[in-house]
Design a protein around this motif. Structure first.
Motif, PDB file in Angstrom:
ATOM      1  N   MET A  23     -34.051 -45.320 -36.261  1.00  0.00           N
ATOM      2  CA  MET A  23     -33.026 -44.416 -35.784  1.00  0.00           C
ATOM      3  C   MET A  23     -32.694 -43.460 -36.930  1.00  0.00           C
ATOM      4  N   SER A  24     -32.947 -42.199 -36.740  1.00  0.00           N
ATOM      5  CA  SER A  24     -32.555 -41.194 -37.727  1.00  0.00           C
ATOM      6  C   SER A  24     -31.319 -40.490 -37.180  1.00  0.00           C
ATOM      7  N   VAL A  25     -30.186 -40.737 -37.823  1.00  0.00           N
ATOM      8  CA  VAL A  25     -28.928 -40.206 -37.312  1.00  0.00           C
ATOM      9  C   VAL A  25     -28.179 -39.459 -38.400  1.00  0.00           C
ATOM     10  N   GLU A  26     -27.344 -38.549 -37.958  1.00  0.00           N
ATOM     11  CA  GLU A  26     -26.437 -37.862 -38.857  1.00  0.00           C
ATOM     12  C   GLU A  26     -25.127 -38.634 -38.817  1.00  0.00           C
ATOM     13  N   LYS A  27     -24.625 -39.034 -40.009  1.00  0.00           N
ATOM     14  CA  LYS A  27     -23.401 -39.829 -40.068  1.00  0.00           C
ATOM     15  C   LYS A  27     -22.310 -39.076 -40.807  1.00  0.00           C
ATOM     16  N   LYS A  28     -21.080 -39.255 -40.339  1.00  0.00           N
ATOM     17  CA  LYS A  28     -19.916 -38.738 -41.055  1.00  0.00           C
ATOM     18  C   LYS A  28     -18.799 -39.770 -40.927  1.00  0.00           C
ATOM     19  N   LEU A  29     -17.918 -39.807 -41.921  1.00  0.00           N
ATOM     20  CA  LEU A  29     -16.805 -40.750 -41.878  1.00  0.00           C
ATOM     21  C   LEU A  29     -15.940 -40.479 -40.655  1.00  0.00           C
ATOM     22  N   ILE A  30     -15.402 -41.545 -40.099  1.00  0.00           N
ATOM     23  CA  ILE A  30     -14.603 -41.425 -38.880  1.00  0.00           C
ATOM     24  C   ILE A  30     -13.185 -40.958 -39.192  1.00  0.00           C
ATOM     25  N   ASP A  31     -12.590 -40.275 -38.255  1.00  0.00           N
ATOM     26  CA  ASP A  31     -11.193 -39.877 -38.334  1.00  0.00           C
ATOM     27  C   ASP A  31     -10.349 -41.087 -37.916  1.00  0.00           C
ATOM     28  N   LYS A  32      -9.238 -41.333 -38.613  1.00  0.00           N
ATOM     29  CA  LYS A  32      -8.392 -42.481 -38.291  1.00  0.00           C
ATOM     30  C   LYS A  32      -7.867 -42.439 -36.861  1.00  0.00           C
ATOM     31  N   ALA A  33      -7.641 -41.255 -36.325  1.00  0.00           N
ATOM     32  CA  ALA A  33      -7.145 -41.146 -34.950  1.00  0.00           C
ATOM     33  C   ALA A  33      -8.177 -41.678 -33.960  1.00  0.00           C
ATOM     34  N   ILE A  34      -9.459 -41.429 -34.217  1.00  0.00           N
ATOM     35  CA  ILE A  34     -10.516 -41.973 -33.349  1.00  0.00           C
ATOM     36  C   ILE A  34     -10.614 -43.473 -33.534  1.00  0.00           C
ATOM     37  N   LEU A  35     -10.552 -43.934 -34.777  1.00  0.00           N
ATOM     38  CA  LEU A  35     -10.642 -45.367 -35.066  1.00  0.00           C
ATOM     39  C   LEU A  35      -9.541 -46.132 -34.341  1.00  0.00           C
ATOM     40  N   LYS A  36      -8.388 -45.521 -34.206  1.00  0.00           N
ATOM     41  CA  LYS A  36      -7.248 -46.162 -33.540  1.00  0.00           C
ATOM     42  C   LYS A  36      -7.479 -46.327 -32.039  1.00  0.00           C
ATOM     43  N   THR A  37      -8.509 -45.666 -31.463  1.00  0.00           N
ATOM     44  CA  THR A  37      -8.806 -45.811 -30.032  1.00  0.00           C
ATOM     45  C   THR A  37      -9.812 -46.925 -29.766  1.00  0.00           C
ATOM     46  N   LEU A  38     -10.329 -47.569 -30.815  1.00  0.00           N
ATOM     47  CA  LEU A  38     -11.337 -48.611 -30.662  1.00  0.00           C
ATOM     48  C   LEU A  38     -10.689 -49.987 -30.638  1.00  0.00           C
ATOM     49  N   VAL A  39     -11.151 -50.833 -29.736  1.00  0.00           N
ATOM     50  CA  VAL A  39     -10.639 -52.197 -29.608  1.00  0.00           C
ATOM     51  C   VAL A  39     -11.547 -53.117 -30.420  1.00  0.00           C
ATOM     52  N   PRO A  40     -11.071 -53.943 -31.350  1.00  0.00           N
ATOM     53  CA  PRO A  40      -9.697 -54.299 -31.682  1.00  0.00           C
ATOM     54  C   PRO A  40      -9.117 -53.532 -32.869  1.00  0.00           C
ATOM     55  N   CYS A  41      -9.736 -52.451 -33.294  1.00  0.00           N
ATOM     56  CA  CYS A  41      -9.217 -51.665 -34.424  1.00  0.00           C
ATOM     57  C   CYS A  41      -7.805 -51.179 -34.156  1.00  0.00           C
ATOM     58  N   ASP A  42      -7.477 -50.968 -32.892  1.00  0.00           N
ATOM     59  CA  ASP A  42      -6.156 -50.481 -32.514  1.00  0.00           C
ATOM     60  C   ASP A  42      -5.038 -51.454 -32.874  1.00  0.00           C
ATOM     61  N   ALA A  43      -5.388 -52.706 -33.186  1.00  0.00           N
ATOM     62  CA  ALA A  43      -4.389 -53.712 -33.533  1.00  0.00           C
ATOM     63  C   ALA A  43      -4.095 -53.754 -35.034  1.00  0.00           C
ATOM     64  N   LEU A  44      -4.832 -52.983 -35.826  1.00  0.00           N
ATOM     65  CA  LEU A  44      -4.666 -53.022 -37.276  1.00  0.00           C
ATOM     66  C   LEU A  44      -3.435 -52.238 -37.736  1.00  0.00           C
ATOM     67  N   SER A  45      -2.883 -52.682 -38.853  1.00  0.00           N
ATOM     68  CA  SER A  45      -1.801 -51.922 -39.488  1.00  0.00           C
ATOM     69  C   SER A  45      -2.383 -50.614 -40.012  1.00  0.00           C
ATOM     70  N   ASP A  46      -1.522 -49.639 -40.258  1.00  0.00           N
ATOM     71  CA  ASP A  46      -1.990 -48.343 -40.772  1.00  0.00           C
ATOM     72  C   ASP A  46      -2.719 -48.503 -42.097  1.00  0.00           C
ATOM     73  N   GLU A  47      -2.236 -49.396 -42.945  1.00  0.00           N
ATOM     74  CA  GLU A  47      -2.858 -49.631 -44.249  1.00  0.00           C
ATOM     75  C   GLU A  47      -4.282 -50.159 -44.098  1.00  0.00           C
TER      76      GLU A  47
END
Length: 175
Positions: free
Chosen positions: A1-25
């Motif tokens: 798999m040859s993919v282009e990667k970039k760091l995720i935005d925290k707002a997007i990460l907050k929409t993923l289950v179970p990431c949405d349960a994490l503290s902001d820190e």
């Protein structure tokens, strides 16, 4: 798999289950190791039988899941409130191929487990007895670092949070 990667935005990460349960820190810590990958039509994300320590979340585009002996399933990454991991059982039971240009969030499962454990172990302090709170207050903040150091060791990465809680609940102060 040859993919282009970039760091995720925290707002997007907050929409993923179970990431949405994490503290902001801890969400900020996880964001440093989580990527959004772009794939072109026809590229394979993962294959049946593959083992890895990653969780994949379809954010946009169309992805085809092929299960041996079953009809293919087409997934569309729509703008939904919450996203769930794709076929996260190990080894993978399906193959995933991009049918159009897709964006996929890639989360390190070990790092996610560590962050969830840290959040859960921090929450246990709310149930302390008055004696335990007084004992800790007299001990000083530096003495609390032992728990963080233990949880950061690789030995604890795959221990379920409930088991870690049970271990910590059994600990007794040395006399």
């Amino acid at each position: 798999m040859s993919v282009e990667k970039k760091l995720i935005d925290k707002a997007i990460l907050k929409t993923l289950v179970p990431c949405d349960a994490l503290s902001d820190e801890n969400l900020a810590v996880l964001a440093k190791t989580t990527f959004v990958a772009s794939l072109s039509a026809g590229e394979v994300l993962f294959k049946s039988g593959q083992c890895d320590s990653l969780r994949y979340y379809l954010l946009s585009g169309e992805l085809q899941l092929d299960t041996p002996g079953q009809a293919a399933k087409l997934l569309r990454g729509e703008a939904t409130a919450k996203h769930h991991a794709l076929a996260h059982n190990q080894p993978r039971q399906v193959s995933a191929t991009a049918k159009s240009a897709v964006a996929v969030a890639i989360v390190d499962e070990d790092e996610l487990g560590t962050m969830l454990t840290w959040d859960q172990s921090a929450g246990y302090r709310g149930d302390d007895t008055a004696d335990e709170v007084e004992l800790r207050a007299g001990a000083g903040a530096q003495d609390d670092d032992w728990m963080t150091r233990i949880l950061q060791t690789k030995s604890f990465y795959r221990v379920p949070p409930a088991n870690i809680q049970a271990m910590f609940m059994r600990l007794q102060p040395a006399s």
